[in-house]
Design a protein around this motif. Structure first.
Motif, PDB file in Angstrom:
ATOM      1  N   PRO A  33     -19.473   4.572  -2.563  1.00 58.94           N
ATOM      2  CA  PRO A  33     -18.860   5.286  -1.432  1.00 58.94           C
ATOM      3  C   PRO A  33     -18.175   6.574  -1.873  1.00 58.94           C
ATOM      4  N   ASP A  34     -17.817   7.379  -0.890  1.00 54.23           N
ATOM      5  CA  ASP A  34     -17.061   8.597  -1.165  1.00 54.23           C
ATOM      6  C   ASP A  34     -15.657   8.237  -1.642  1.00 54.23           C
ATOM      7  N   ILE A  35     -15.070   9.161  -2.355  1.00 56.08           N
ATOM      8  CA  ILE A  35     -13.715   8.972  -2.863  1.00 56.08           C
ATOM      9  C   ILE A  35     -12.704   9.127  -1.729  1.00 56.08           C
ATOM     10  N   SER A  36     -11.608   8.368  -1.808  1.00 61.23           N
ATOM     11  CA  SER A  36     -10.506   8.464  -0.852  1.00 61.23           C
ATOM     12  C   SER A  36      -9.215   8.680  -1.623  1.00 61.23           C
ATOM     13  N   LEU A  37      -8.176   9.093  -0.913  1.00 67.17           N
ATOM     14  CA  LEU A  37      -6.857   9.281  -1.523  1.00 67.17           C
ATOM     15  C   LEU A  37      -5.835   8.399  -0.833  1.00 67.17           C
ATOM     16  N   LEU A  38      -5.008   7.739  -1.629  1.00 66.61           N
ATOM     17  CA  LEU A  38      -3.934   6.892  -1.102  1.00 66.61           C
ATOM     18  C   LEU A  38      -2.603   7.526  -1.478  1.00 66.61           C
ATOM     19  N   PRO A  39      -1.813   7.947  -0.476  1.00 65.67           N
ATOM     20  CA  PRO A  39      -0.475   8.490  -0.793  1.00 65.67           C
ATOM     21  C   PRO A  39       0.423   7.377  -1.340  1.00 65.67           C
ATOM     22  N   ILE A  40       1.192   7.710  -2.348  1.00 64.80           N
ATOM     23  CA  ILE A  40       2.098   6.754  -2.980  1.00 64.80           C
ATOM     24  C   ILE A  40       3.521   7.128  -2.587  1.00 64.80           C
ATOM     25  N   ARG A  41       4.089   6.364  -1.645  1.00 67.37           N
ATOM     26  CA  ARG A  41       5.451   6.642  -1.186  1.00 67.37           C
ATOM     27  C   ARG A  41       6.083   5.389  -0.601  1.00 67.37           C
ATOM     28  N   GLY A  42       7.408   5.457  -0.420  1.00 70.20           N
ATOM     29  CA  GLY A  42       8.151   4.385   0.217  1.00 70.20           C
ATOM     30  C   GLY A  42       8.022   3.045  -0.482  1.00 70.20           C
ATOM     31  N   LYS A  43       7.805   2.011   0.342  1.00 70.88           N
ATOM     32  CA  LYS A  43       7.730   0.636  -0.165  1.00 70.88           C
ATOM     33  C   LYS A  43       6.602   0.478  -1.182  1.00 70.88           C
ATOM     34  N   LEU A  44       5.462   1.122  -0.947  1.00 77.07           N
ATOM     35  CA  LEU A  44       4.340   1.021  -1.882  1.00 77.07           C
ATOM     36  C   LEU A  44       4.734   1.575  -3.248  1.00 77.07           C
ATOM     37  N   ARG A  45       5.404   2.708  -3.282  1.00 76.50           N
ATOM     38  CA  ARG A  45       5.860   3.282  -4.559  1.00 76.50           C
ATOM     39  C   ARG A  45       6.796   2.299  -5.264  1.00 76.50           C
ATOM     40  N   ASP A  46       7.725   1.712  -4.518  1.00 74.16           N
ATOM     41  CA  ASP A  46       8.661   0.752  -5.108  1.00 74.16           C
ATOM     42  C   ASP A  46       7.920  -0.440  -5.705  1.00 74.16           C
ATOM     43  N   GLN A  47       6.904  -0.938  -4.993  1.00 67.01           N
ATOM     44  CA  GLN A  47       6.134  -2.085  -5.475  1.00 67.01           C
ATOM     45  C   GLN A  47       5.328  -1.717  -6.720  1.00 67.01           C
ATOM     46  N   ILE A  48       4.729  -0.546  -6.724  1.00 67.85           N
ATOM     47  CA  ILE A  48       3.958  -0.096  -7.887  1.00 67.85           C
ATOM     48  C   ILE A  48       4.877   0.008  -9.100  1.00 67.85           C
ATOM     49  N   GLU A  49       6.036   0.598  -8.921  1.00 69.31           N
ATOM     50  CA  GLU A  49       6.968   0.756 -10.026  1.00 69.31           C
ATOM     51  C   GLU A  49       7.482  -0.596 -10.516  1.00 69.31           C
ATOM     52  N   ALA A  50       7.656  -1.550  -9.605  1.00 64.83           N
ATOM     53  CA  ALA A  50       8.061  -2.901 -10.010  1.00 64.83           C
ATOM     54  C   ALA A  50       6.952  -3.564 -10.830  1.00 64.83           C
ATOM     55  N   ALA A  51       5.706  -3.412 -10.398  1.00 63.72           N
ATOM     56  CA  ALA A  51       4.585  -4.014 -11.121  1.00 63.72           C
ATOM     57  C   ALA A  51       4.384  -3.352 -12.485  1.00 63.72           C
ATOM     58  N   LEU A  52       4.577  -2.034 -12.557  1.00 57.56           N
ATOM     59  CA  LEU A  52       4.413  -1.313 -13.823  1.00 57.56           C
ATOM     60  C   LEU A  52       5.606  -1.508 -14.755  1.00 57.56           C
ATOM     61  N   GLY A  53       6.784  -1.698 -14.175  1.00 56.67           N
ATOM     62  CA  GLY A  53       7.990  -1.796 -14.987  1.00 56.67           C
ATOM     63  C   GLY A  53       8.524  -0.448 -15.417  1.00 56.67           C
ATOM     64  N   HIS A  54       8.044   0.610 -14.770  1.00 52.47           N
ATOM     65  CA  HIS A  54       8.529   1.960 -15.050  1.00 52.47           C
ATOM     66  C   HIS A  54       8.221   2.860 -13.855  1.00 52.47           C
TER      67      HIS A  54
END
Length: 170
Positions: A33-54
């Motif tokens: 498929p074609d490429i898409s972009l997902l904005p990283i902000r708000g709750k999603l950013r917080d969850q990503i940072e929690a999963a990464l640990g940084h």
């Protein structure tokens, strides 16, 4: 004896195991498929940072989606340098494909071996943003294994975010 001169950066080997297009072909076959972009902000950013640990510095992530399957190509620091990992997630939110695309460290490259990577197949994400089962480590590659675990968790989290936003509310 190793001599380190000011202004000289230590060189690391770069091992390219798989091109991005070859990874995407493993996930989608001949119909990528074609490429898409997902904005990283708000709750999603917080969850990503929690999963990464940084902290995560990116503003958006590129991904591919077709028939409920998502694919992600994510860089994550191992010891000193980032490694590039490709993760394909099935519609039922299980890892279907996990490939090490590029490795840039002098040690720990054993994470590219199929026997190690196969441990991730079928893994899901728990409510506490952890992988649903433990992955056996590799002696001498602890930091690389940890980076793979973090990226696997983030890919599953991102898959949830994309598929939940695509599901119509009742």
């Amino acid at each position: 004896m190793t001599l380190c001169l000011p202004g000289i950066v230590r060189a690391y080997d770069v091992t390219e195991y798989l091109e991005p297009n070859a990874f995407l072909a493993k996930v989608y076959g001949d119909h990528v498929p074609d490429i898409s972009l997902l904005p990283i902000r708000g709750k999603l950013r917080d969850q990503i940072e929690a999963a990464l640990g940084h902290r995560y510095n990116g503003m958006r992530l590129r991904y591919w989606q077709q028939d409920g399957t998502t694919a992600w190509i994510i860089d994550e620091k191992s010891k000193d340098q980032p490694m590039t990992i490709g993760i394909g997630v099935k519609p039922d939110a299980e890892i279907a494909v996990l490939e090490l695309l590029v490795y840039r460290e002098p040690r720990g490259g054993e994470v590219h071996q199929a026997g190690f990577r196969e441990q991730y197949l079928g893994v899901t994400l728990t409510d506490s943003l952890q992988l649903s089962r433990e992955v056996d480590g590799i002696t001498g590659a602890t930091l690389s294994v940890d980076a793979m675990n973090r990226v696997a968790a983030v890919a599953l989290l991102l898959h949830q975010a994309v598929t939940e936003s695509a599901t119509p509310s009742p």
